[in-house]
Write a protein that holds these residues in place. Structure first.
Motif, mmCIF file in Angstrom:
data_model
loop_
_atom_site.group_PDB
_atom_site.id
_atom_site.type_symbol
_atom_site.label_atom_id
_atom_site.label_comp_id
_atom_site.label_asym_id
_atom_site.label_seq_id
_atom_site.Cartn_x
_atom_site.Cartn_y
_atom_site.Cartn_z
ATOM 1 N N PHE A 130 -5.292 -0.732 5.190
ATOM 2 C CA PHE A 130 -5.023 -0.229 6.338
ATOM 3 C C PHE A 130 -3.149 -0.114 6.254
ATOM 4 C CE2 PHE A 130 -8.065 -0.851 10.214
ATOM 5 C CZ PHE A 130 -8.927 -0.409 9.189
ATOM 6 N N ALA A 131 -2.399 -1.259 6.063
ATOM 7 C CA ALA A 131 -0.971 -1.221 5.978
ATOM 8 C C ALA A 131 -0.495 -0.121 5.167
ATOM 9 C CB ALA A 131 -0.389 -2.392 5.548
ATOM 10 N N ASP A 132 -1.092 0.174 4.058
ATOM 11 C CA ASP A 132 -0.886 1.254 3.171
ATOM 12 C C ASP A 132 -0.621 2.642 3.366
ATOM 13 O OD1 ASP A 132 0.345 -0.860 1.362
ATOM 14 O OD2 ASP A 132 -1.407 -0.535 -0.237
ATOM 15 N N PHE A 133 -2.155 2.405 3.991
ATOM 16 C CA PHE A 133 -2.540 4.204 4.503
ATOM 17 C C PHE A 133 -1.480 4.405 5.756
ATOM 18 C CE2 PHE A 133 -5.166 7.240 7.177
ATOM 19 C CZ PHE A 133 -5.444 7.920 5.894
ATOM 20 N N ILE A 154 2.736 8.305 6.975
ATOM 21 C CA ILE A 154 4.166 8.716 7.358
ATOM 22 C C ILE A 154 4.797 9.515 6.276
ATOM 23 C CG2 ILE A 154 6.460 7.676 7.867
ATOM 24 C CD1 ILE A 154 4.760 5.117 9.290
ATOM 25 N N LYS A 155 4.624 8.868 5.180
ATOM 26 C CA LYS A 155 5.515 9.703 4.009
ATOM 27 C C LYS A 155 4.805 11.042 3.826
ATOM 28 C CE LYS A 155 6.254 9.382 -1.074
ATOM 29 N NZ LYS A 155 6.037 8.391 -2.331
ATOM 30 N N ASN A 211 -9.286 -6.419 0.338
ATOM 31 C CA ASN A 211 -8.296 -6.753 1.290
ATOM 32 C C ASN A 211 -7.934 -5.581 2.219
ATOM 33 O OD1 ASN A 211 -5.948 -7.556 2.548
ATOM 34 N ND2 ASN A 211 -4.656 -7.875 0.838
ATOM 35 N N PRO A 212 -8.879 -5.334 3.165
ATOM 36 C CA PRO A 212 -8.868 -4.262 4.242
ATOM 37 C C PRO A 212 -7.436 -4.320 4.812
ATOM 38 C CG PRO A 212 -11.016 -5.265 4.304
ATOM 39 C CD PRO A 212 -10.110 -6.314 3.298
ATOM 40 N N VAL A 219 -4.786 6.945 -4.449
ATOM 41 C CA VAL A 219 -6.083 6.352 -4.021
ATOM 42 C C VAL A 219 -6.002 5.719 -2.350
ATOM 43 C CG1 VAL A 219 -7.190 3.809 -4.054
ATOM 44 C CG2 VAL A 219 -6.395 5.030 -6.204
ATOM 45 N N THR A 220 -4.742 5.448 -2.175
ATOM 46 C CA THR A 220 -4.661 5.012 -0.603
ATOM 47 C C THR A 220 -5.021 6.030 0.378
ATOM 48 O OG1 THR A 220 -2.837 3.801 -1.235
ATOM 49 C CG2 THR A 220 -3.163 4.098 1.244
ATOM 50 N N LEU A 221 -4.658 7.499 0.153
ATOM 51 C CA LEU A 221 -5.004 8.452 0.901
ATOM 52 C C LEU A 221 -6.071 8.823 0.856
ATOM 53 C CD1 LEU A 221 -1.153 10.366 0.457
ATOM 54 C CD2 LEU A 221 -2.220 9.682 2.585
ATOM 55 N N SER A 222 -6.616 8.950 -0.339
ATOM 56 C CA SER A 222 -8.237 9.317 -0.604
ATOM 57 C C SER A 222 -8.971 8.318 0.312
ATOM 58 C CB SER A 222 -8.759 9.135 -1.829
ATOM 59 O OG SER A 222 -7.833 9.990 -2.947
#
Ligand code: HEM
Length: 321
Positions: A290-293, A298-299, A285-286, A189-192
């Motif tokens: 941002f933090a998770d993206f 990096i991963k 929670n934008p 979900v994050t990367l999408s």
């Protein structure tokens, strides 16, 4: 499944996971070009900003190049190799052909870098930095790009076809495509969320706007004028119609309103509880998105890089030296 086969599979999975961790550990968190090519990062950033000033859509294309590089045998710039009479690269594979953009920006960065510090900065590192700089230029988060990748001397047309997920996948298959690369459903979900910028061709969302029922009616209607049942295959529409050149959480809000452009986008909301919750969490929670993206990028940038004496530093990103 027998106990023996099951334990063999567990051992293999642990081994694979360890390999991913090992290869990630070989990249450097400090900038290895700081002494060898001190202007490398500023040169790349300036070129990305110039390209985006000329064409705001190019930032999305540069972000996607890094993804399509990393998901196919690791982040090794294999995606940049041109076909020749004796070599078939990844550019003509289904997910890439007539679809990837931004190669000229990478060429321009590479020739500027070769002029100031020949054979030092890899094309794979350029892709990783250009992706980050693009996201920042479009008001998204920043992250410390790990560096030290080297460039491949091979590419895989077949792996490009099999490893890059198709927009026609359902959520279970998207989850498994990402899990194969070591990512959780949340990271899918994050990367999408990268689809908060950029565009897609009519040919990849035609089926959705004409045949699917979980699509907001007036959204589908507005897309049909640029994407008729026949023809106009290459006409582009924004993946996030609310704010196509701004890196934000509108993509997730669109999904909640059945305004996902691709089938695979809309699958992330309403298709599975394991992805729905993350979509909802990000709309509310934008800063968390941002933090998770940043962390997920990096991963992704750490997927099986070539380091040490493996591979080479290409002088021209399109060709093996
Ligand atoms: C979840 C699985 C994914 C699928 C099925 C998918 C599929 C697609 C498709 C079909 C397009 C439009 C291509 C075209 O029409 O030519 C596209 C565009 C794009 N994708 Fe994805 N994608 C996925 C994940 C990602 C990820 C993980 C990233 C980056 C981290 C990403 C970044 C982009 C960007 C930025 C664009 C717009 C490119 C441009 O405007 O040039 N995608 N994607």
């Amino acid at each position: 499944m027998g106990m023996k086969r099951c334990s063999v599979m567990i051992v293999m999975m642990l081994f694979l996971q360890q390999q991913i961790l090992i290869s990630r550990a070989q990249l450097s968190s400090h900038n290895p070009y700081a002494t060898s090519c001190p202007k490398a990062l500023t040169t790349i950033k300036a070129a990305v900003y110039t390209a985006i000033l000329k064409d705001r859509g190019i930032g999305a294309s540069l972000l996607r190049l890094h993804f399509h590089d990393c998901f196919v045998n690791g982040c090794d710039a294999s995606v940049l190799l041109d076909d020749t009479e004796s070599f078939t690269g990844e550019k003509t594979a289904g997910p890439n052909n007539n679809s990837l953009r931004g190669f000229e920006v990478i060429d321009s960065i590479k020739s500027q870098l070769e002029a100031i510090c020949p054979q030092l900065v890899s094309c794979a590192d350029i892709l990783a930095l250009a992706a980050r700089d693009s996201v920042v230029a479009l008001s998204g988060p920043s992250w410390a790009v790990q560096l030290g990748r080297r460039d491949s001397t091979t590419a895989s047309y077949d792996a490009a076809n099999s490893e890059i997920p198709s927009p026609s996948l359902d959520v279970a298959d998207l989850i498994s495509a990402f899990s194969n690369k070591g990512f959780t459903p949340k990271e899918l979900v994050t990367l999408s969320g990268a689809h908060t910028i950029g565009q897609a061709r009519c040919s990849v969302f035609r089926g959705r706007i004409y045949n699917e029922s979980n699509i907001y009616a007036s959204f589908a209607t507005s897309l049909k004028s640029n994407c008729p049942l026949n023809g106009s295959d290459d006409t582009l529409s924004p993946l996030d119609s609310a704010s196509p050149v701004s890196f934000d959480t509108a993509y997730f809000k669109n999904l909640q309103a059945n305004r996902g452009l691709l089938h695979s986008d809309q699958e992330l909301f309403g298709g599975s509880a394991s992805t729905d919750a993350h979509v909802t969490a990000y709309t509310n929670n934008p800063p968390a998105f941002f933090a998770d993206f940043a962390t997920a990028m990096i991963k992704m940038g750490g997927l099986s890089p070539l380091t040490g004496t493996d591979g080479q530093i290409r002088t021209n990103c399109r060709k093996i030296n």
